[in-house]
Design an enzyme around this catalytic site. Structure first.
Site, PDB file in Angstrom:
ATOM      1  N   SER A  93      17.755  36.719  40.648  1.00  0.00           N
ATOM      2  CA  SER A  93      18.247  37.391  41.845  1.00  0.00           C
ATOM      3  C   SER A  93      17.162  37.395  42.917  1.00  0.00           C
ATOM      4  O   SER A  93      16.698  36.340  43.345  1.00  0.00           O
ATOM      5  CB  SER A  93      18.740  38.781  41.481  1.00  0.00           C
ATOM      6  OG  SER A  93      19.454  39.372  42.540  1.00  0.00           O
ATOM      7  N   ASP A 218      29.433  35.928  38.052  1.00  0.00           N
ATOM      8  CA  ASP A 218      28.511  36.633  38.942  1.00  0.00           C
ATOM      9  C   ASP A 218      29.181  36.903  40.284  1.00  0.00           C
ATOM     10  O   ASP A 218      29.539  35.978  41.013  1.00  0.00           O
ATOM     11  CB  ASP A 218      27.248  35.792  39.143  1.00  0.00           C
ATOM     12  CG  ASP A 218      26.124  36.552  39.833  1.00  0.00           C
ATOM     13  OD1 ASP A 218      26.404  37.585  40.467  1.00  0.00           O
ATOM     14  OD2 ASP A 218      24.969  36.091  39.732  1.00  0.00           O
ATOM     15  N   HIS A 246      26.092  39.090  37.009  1.00  0.00           N
ATOM     16  CA  HIS A 246      24.783  39.016  37.645  1.00  0.00           C
ATOM     17  C   HIS A 246      23.664  39.355  36.666  1.00  0.00           C
ATOM     18  O   HIS A 246      22.544  38.863  36.817  1.00  0.00           O
ATOM     19  CB  HIS A 246      24.757  39.985  38.833  1.00  0.00           C
ATOM     20  CG  HIS A 246      23.638  39.749  39.783  1.00  0.00           C
ATOM     21  ND1 HIS A 246      23.497  38.570  40.501  1.00  0.00           N
ATOM     22  CD2 HIS A 246      22.588  40.543  40.157  1.00  0.00           C
ATOM     23  CE1 HIS A 246      22.428  38.647  41.280  1.00  0.00           C
ATOM     24  NE2 HIS A 246      21.853  39.824  41.074  1.00  0.00           N
TER      25      HIS A 246
END
Length: 273
Positions: A93, A218, A246
């Site tokens: 991320s 995600d 995610h």
């Protein structure tokens, strides 16, 4: 946890195992210890020295005013130099954005650059979430922990995970227990970082071998974004793990770890179920 002052900022880090060095960089609002449950033991067992670190705004509030992704990358670069580089670097991320910045600005420090849940450009949903979080911060509002946990579950986990009520409740308990308050200065600073720059064109400068791993469900960084990141980097490879969101590295750790170890060792990739 050792602490070293780098770029005038205290940086907390932990070194585990021995072998080729791997630095793990966590996403927004999360401490480096999140890697400890699954990735650190798997990588140590596979013969690597694993370094985890806290980004600015997690364990130290120093240097958070006006901080940027470039600042986080500079901290990671300084830690690699402190420990001795180059190193393999893995980020997820926000951590993937830090890996991108490192690979572009300090290529001599990276052996391999591995990105999980990656994006190279702004997305309107992410921008709207950040604006909403900033509004909460400015108003000094902390949402009820149970509500925050439910939102975190919906945003970060796969519907396949949440379909099991028992597993869903376990995740809700984890999110409720570990959620930082929105009024934390570090959370505010990480949320306020500028993510508006389209980095896709710049990614062509990356020279390190760069695997990109996407997670099939995600919602925050959909697989299409990881695919275009890989397409923008010469020689990069994209792999996708199904039925995880995610937080795929926590939902499907065995599959994620198998890919990471194969990439790091340069071995054939395992077949995905």
């Amino acid at each position: 946890m050792p602490t070293v002052t780098l770029n005038h900022v205290p940086v907390n880090y932990v070194v585990t195992g021995s072998g080729p060095r791997v630095l793990l960089i966590m996403g927004a609002g999360s401490p480096g210890r999140v890697w400890n449950t699954y990735q650190v033991p798997a990588l140590v067992k596979a013969g690597f020295e694993v370094v985890t670190m806290d980004n600015r705004g997690i364990s130290s509030m120093a240097g958070i005013d006006g901080m940027s992704i470039a600042d986080l990358a500079a901290d990671a670069a300084a830690l690699i130099e402190h420990l001795g580089g180059p190193a393999h670097v893995i980020g997820t991320s926000l951590g993937s954005r830090v890996v991108q910045e490192l690979a572009i600005t300090r290529p001599e420090l990276l052996a391999k650059a591995i990105m999980l849940a990656a994006t190279g450009r702004p997305h309107p949903v992410e921008a709207a979430l950040n604006r909403g979080q900033k509004a909460l911060h400015q108003a000094g509002i902390d949402l009820p922990p149970s509500y925050t946990a439910a939102i975190s579950a919906v945003l970060n986990l796969s519907p396949h995970t949440l379909a099991d009520p028992q597993k869903a409740q376990e995740w809700l308990d984890i999110f409720e227990y570990s959620a930082p308050t929105t009024t934390s200065a570090g959370v505010r600073a990480q949320t306020a970082m500028d993510r508006s720059h389209n980095r896709l064109t710049d990614l062509a400068a990356i020279q390190a071998p760069t695997p990109v791993i996407g997670f099939g469900d995600d919602r925050l960084t959909p697989p299409a974004q990881g695919i275009e990141v890989a397409a923008a980097i010469p020689g990069a490879r994209y792999e996708q793990i199904a039925q995880c969101g995610h937080f795929g590295y926590l939902e499907r750790p065995e599959e994620v770890n198998a890919l990471l170890i194969a990439f790091l060792h340069g071995r054939p990739l395992p077949q995905q179920p």
